[in-house]
Design a protein around this motif. Structure first.
Motif, PDB file in Angstrom:
ATOM      1  N   ILE A 324      95.721 -47.471  13.979  1.00  0.00           N
ATOM      2  CA  ILE A 324      94.510 -47.781  14.728  1.00  0.00           C
ATOM      3  C   ILE A 324      93.313 -46.937  14.304  1.00  0.00           C
ATOM      4  CG2 ILE A 324      95.919 -48.483  16.693  1.00  0.00           C
ATOM      5  CD1 ILE A 324      94.900 -45.985  18.164  1.00  0.00           C
ATOM      6  N   ILE A 325      92.158 -47.454  14.664  1.00  0.00           N
ATOM      7  CA  ILE A 325      90.919 -46.709  14.479  1.00  0.00           C
ATOM      8  C   ILE A 325      90.333 -46.420  15.859  1.00  0.00           C
ATOM      9  CG2 ILE A 325      90.502 -47.650  12.180  1.00  0.00           C
ATOM     10  CD1 ILE A 325      88.440 -49.549  13.442  1.00  0.00           C
TER      11      ILE A 325
ATOM     12  N   ILE B 325      90.239 -41.801  19.447  1.00  0.00           N
ATOM     13  CA  ILE B 325      90.246 -41.590  18.005  1.00  0.00           C
ATOM     14  C   ILE B 325      91.436 -42.357  17.411  1.00  0.00           C
ATOM     15  CG2 ILE B 325      89.024 -39.401  18.170  1.00  0.00           C
ATOM     16  CD1 ILE B 325      91.734 -38.004  17.764  1.00  0.00           C
ATOM     17  N   GLY B 326      91.629 -42.248  16.090  1.00  0.00           N
ATOM     18  CA  GLY B 326      92.641 -43.098  15.467  1.00  0.00           C
ATOM     19  C   GLY B 326      93.605 -42.351  14.564  1.00  0.00           C
ATOM     20  N   TYR B 327      94.264 -43.116  13.729  1.00  0.00           N
ATOM     21  CA  TYR B 327      95.283 -42.611  12.806  1.00  0.00           C
ATOM     22  C   TYR B 327      94.740 -41.516  11.905  1.00  0.00           C
ATOM     23  CZ  TYR B 327      97.865 -42.930   8.335  1.00  0.00           C
ATOM     24  OH  TYR B 327      98.537 -42.669   7.175  1.00  0.00           O
ATOM     25  N   GLU B 328      93.573 -41.756  11.311  1.00  0.00           N
ATOM     26  CA  GLU B 328      93.060 -40.856  10.278  1.00  0.00           C
ATOM     27  C   GLU B 328      92.785 -39.455  10.799  1.00  0.00           C
ATOM     28  OE1 GLU B 328      89.796 -43.567  10.313  1.00  0.00           O
ATOM     29  OE2 GLU B 328      88.371 -41.956  10.000  1.00  0.00           O
TER      30      GLU B 328
END
Lengths: 381, 381, 381, 381
Positions: A324-325, B325-328
């Motif tokens: 996900i973002i 927020i996400g994966y990154e």
């Protein structure tokens, strides 16, 4: 050949951070034709502006936004300051021939916003308002699905934006951190701050609002001024709830508040059509809930689409399915689309003109909240 | 005074992108003491490497990782290539006195990984393995809650990592895009690719695994070679399921597969203790599910903690409550912690030594999958 | 013409209540051909049996189940007593020519259960085991969807049944309330009590289990005897986890425990096929989660089917769409199907013969839990 | 000593079935002091009434409700016929000295309802209106938590009741199945049918509504008469949305519709207080969502309470923790409480007098929907 776009930022607060991140990140993930350069940041508090510039790699600091606007090497002015300052800066920037990107809402009132629209249109400069939620991929997917005709005739639209951070009467108004509670700086309370997001999306997805009636309330009548320390009457709406009729005949219900305990940034929307329904929730922003009435009855239900696949809007540029973002990516997409718009000559929405309609609706809500009467917005039915 | 850290990247694929983003972003959001500089990227395919370098702002391209390792101006080597290349590069980098950051799993087997550990320890260079999920804030919060003693005695740990992208027999093996299906390049299939993440987290949260028995399966027995086009036997495990006994007496169940239709990157974990339970799901990575048995019975239930508040791990550096927020971001946090570790002299985990244990467990799973017998891992009980 | 079916109940506990409710309710909602009459209840504790009879409208009380079995006016014996008493009662009832309905598991072991199967088959009497979860409408819908071929080739089956009510070492074993913790009365612990439900459903949905390996654990080694007050070793399994290979080539993972804090009756199952996946959760028993891979990619996701429509199994007999039913209705459906089976001559499943397979698998789990070895169940692959 | 309560049912439709089930089941699960006897059912269609009586065990059938009211052996009249018939039957029953239980809404309008209230009060007979959702255990728990002061000062109340079964213009109006679409029989559309439930609960939980403004809409303007087959104008509201101010100063938003695709019986409510928030959803009626602001920040979130434990309202009488109940149980609880009220002399709510307030609010909604103006309901602020 990639061209350079020199960005001048006005402000160093929360939104300036979100925008700066977007300017930096967009070319890492999108092929944009333009490479943004963080040229300078302007703020009266040059100490804070300098720290901000160092953190983000801005090349210079200006102590006055007027200097920024005057600099010939700046291509675009990005306005990230309280609402009461938008108009003057935007108009000056347009007159100086700069592209103008303005944080939402466009201004405190339609009366204040209209000259901004006229200024950018007179100058013929690219312009955009940061209603970022249109570019959450799941919301963009909702738009795409509606445009594909999956819903059929629309009956209902409902949206809410709920927060809980001002319940304590000890929260002050005014100043850098709490100007959103000061009616002078903000223009209105939750209506312009939160509901404006819901309204922008609604108008984008479901067309113009024809008429409305509203209830507004200020739960805490007096708050301390963050700067002077003196108690002052509170002029903003702490909560607003609205009934609307859209031009397409559907009914709308809207609500925003900062007194809904347990909700942080609970922007939710739902749209019900003849053949299907769609819903979305900012807290789980990578998902669309979709009910498809054409599915055979036995298998019908609400489908939770995890919007992370390559064929979903914007997602082909990020990671792999399932990953996900977040919130910040909506700004990255807005920068990418803005730069695409420069390259293609087809401006990215919402322009100042587009965003004017949302401000007009906000004005009507505040007015109806006072009068108790329905307001006709003059949109064709 | 901020110091510079010159990064040399080996590889330009998916993980190189995730890591580059982290190197760029970390100093924008965290006060790290070191400022990473994207110095050079090395790859045999210099065309792709050059495009990658331009997109991310690497200053130079090397056609051979050996050149990168030899460059005196490089401080840290970041290894983002298939598993079979990790050992040689890491050992050479360590010998050259570089810091070494290696994508997981450390190597194809413990036998291959052990010399890597010895090399970095002999050279005394900072080293880290990119088991990024430890630094998803919700997972970090789970760790913190366990360390605070909220669970009491632990009875059960369960984790799964489910995907569905290799169900079609038309997916090839080998080559740049599908080396993960080629046992020569990858070492194992889902066990090293997916379950290794689950195991790293489990060991971090719940301590060593004392013994295990496993079932492994290869559903598709032959696949085309992506490079040669010839059909070849598939040597990897398509699915693995494991029963474990942890050293602390709790029972574990683990599963990974690429044949679970509908799951993209469904890493889920749950831990059950005497006084409470915790669960997490990568698809909704900003949430922790928490059951607190000490709550009065009438009000007891599973609480969904939206991990976006300032007091949650890492979140004080991002946006405001409710904005996800996400994966990154897990990689950004890993860079931030690595840089903090350099500054403080207290290395960020998992080091090569830490990550060796996960590889040892993976080896045992593959062995047990073949023998059908329990494997004793020799961890103290 | 509706016929009468005279029911003789053995026992007055929790299950006797669930069954009595089903006998009373079935003809109010289903057109069954037979009208059950609550004829008599048998129990040694005639005081409690009399109170139970009054609450439910049983016409008479017998102090010994043998008397009930001997009564010529009784058509069907319903066995709701601890597992160690099933065999003797069922065999006697069959010999007396009564229909026999037995609470699950059929008996403590396959060795004990086999003569029961032989007895009902020799007597040619209708017989059924109360594996009620097959008749939760959502589970029945899962079966129907599999039979309709919606999943394609099956890769994975996983099921868990988690509870948390025996974590305290102060919970005793034996006696009326806690005989399930006494290995003499129960035969096994969670395996026969909880996992047996998962296994019955799994075999029904996915076919026979060919082989398995298991881990079992007794966390609390000694508990007080509820009758004598003396501490005694605990002979049951507190938790069991199982890896299986089904005859159809799919892999299974199963787990049951009474030490999973926060789970009350958390029976969950999931099945992954080539073209789709299905999942179900007893805590939200009116829903099926369904992933349909044939949906266009952009719209694909997990659909939550609210199983309350007229076209869903059994639901046409209840309320209107959206209005849910509960746990007890699975028993009502089982009575309705049993009565239908009498009318049609096509017996309702699971019969004693059907249920024998589940008991055989339970035995294998307990054996493997001790030996650590895989057990071949002899099912054709 | 248990007393007998002879029930006379008027009607044989959906609600008569729900009530009959409740009369039968209540004494099986609750110790009520009174044992209901299904004495007779009255309806003009004696064929259908006879079939109904046989299915449920009513002893007799009357072709006219007047006969039922005259029978000296009837203790209580239960009114399950369209709204336009409530008043005459209830008043006659009261005059005959019968207890009166009336399906909701009490009548089509306040003007029609008031004489009913006066009649039961003049006669001094026990009376009750079947607003059954108060006795869904989760809703009762919400009430208990509010009464325990867990929420503190209340800011917001919101409720919706969404359905989708009248979207097709081919659905007729009038007749036995669709009298709810006929304004003559029903009095209003969704406002009296659906929103009345939301309003009853809201007033119970949050006190009186002081003022409101409403939007109502009839999407389908003409429908065929189910009896005559002729097209007729539709007089009901297909949708209504309402803004309210409660006497306690909190703001309310309400909505009901039968045009919300994908929603079957989606009654949801939420209440936000200073210290916490509560939410509930009829589709998952065994759960309460609860946000407790007093929890330490790091652990705060929405807790999903599975209302199935012995200490939860009514649940001690049903199964064991984790095993859910359904829609019909709310009626069983209402019968149990009504019988308790007879025994204790403390009448179960809502009485006719209590329910009058909801009908008054419904009238105001319909009026405001026409006028567009706020309506003051005269409740003390």
């Amino acid at each position: 050949m990639t061209k350079t776009l020199n960005v001048g930022m006005v402000g160093y607060g929360f939104m300036a951070r979100a925008h700066s991140n977007a300017w930096v990140k967009a070319p890492h993930f999108f092929d944009t034709g333009y490479k943004p350069v963080l040229k300078a940041v302007a703020a009266r508090n040059t100490g804070k502006a300098t720290a901000f510039a160092q953190q983000w790699g801005y090349e210079a600091v200006e102590s006055d936004w007027r200097r920024l606007v005057e600099r010939p090497d700046i291509d675009a002015i990005d306005i990230c300051v309280p609402n009461d300052l938008h108009a003057e800066i935007a108009i000056a920037a347009a007159k100086a021939g700069k592209m103008v990107l303005c944080e939402k809402p466009l201004a405190r009132t339609e009366a204040e916003a209209l000259p901004m629209v006229e200024a950018v249109e007179a100058a013929g400069v690219p312009n955009m308002v940061w209603y970022n939620y249109r570019r959450v991929p799941a919301v963009t997917l909702v738009k795409r699905m509606i445009d594909q005709g999956l819903l059929g005739h629309i009956y209902h639209y409902r949206a809410k934006f709920l927060q809980d951070w001002t319940i304590s009467p000890d929260v002050p108004q005014g100043g850098a951190a709490t100007w959103r509670l000061d009616v002078e700086a903000a223009g209105s309370g939750v209506t312009g701050d939160l509901l404006a997001h819901c309204l922008d999306t609604a108008i984008w997805l479901n067309g113009s609002i024809a008429s409305l009636t509203a209830m507004t309330e200020t739960f805490v009548k007096e708050r301390k001024d963050a700067v002077t320390g003196a108690m002052r009457p509170v002029g903003i709406d702490d909560a607003s709830a609205v009934l609307t009729r859209f031009a397409n005949g559907s009914l709308g219900t809207f609500e925003s508040t900062r007194y809904a305990r347990g909700h942080k940034a609970a922007y939710t929307l739902e749209i019900n059509g003849e053949n299907g329904s769609l819903a979305w929730d900012l807290h789980d922003l990578n998902r669309v809930s979709w009910f498809d009435h054409r599915t055979p009855g036995q298998l019908r239900g609400w489908t939770s689409i995890l919007v992370t696949d390559g064929e979903h809007p914007y997602l082909g540029k990020w990671w792999v399915p399932g990953l996900i973002i977040g919130y910040e990516h909506s700004f990255v997409h807005q920068v990418a689309d803005f730069l695409d718009g420069l390259a293609s000559g087809k401006p990215a929405a919402p322009t100042f003109r587009d965003a004017l309609e949302t401000t007009r609706v906000c004005d009507a809500i505040i007015a109806s909240g006072k009068s108790g009467a329905w307001v006709d917005l003059g949109a064709a039915g």
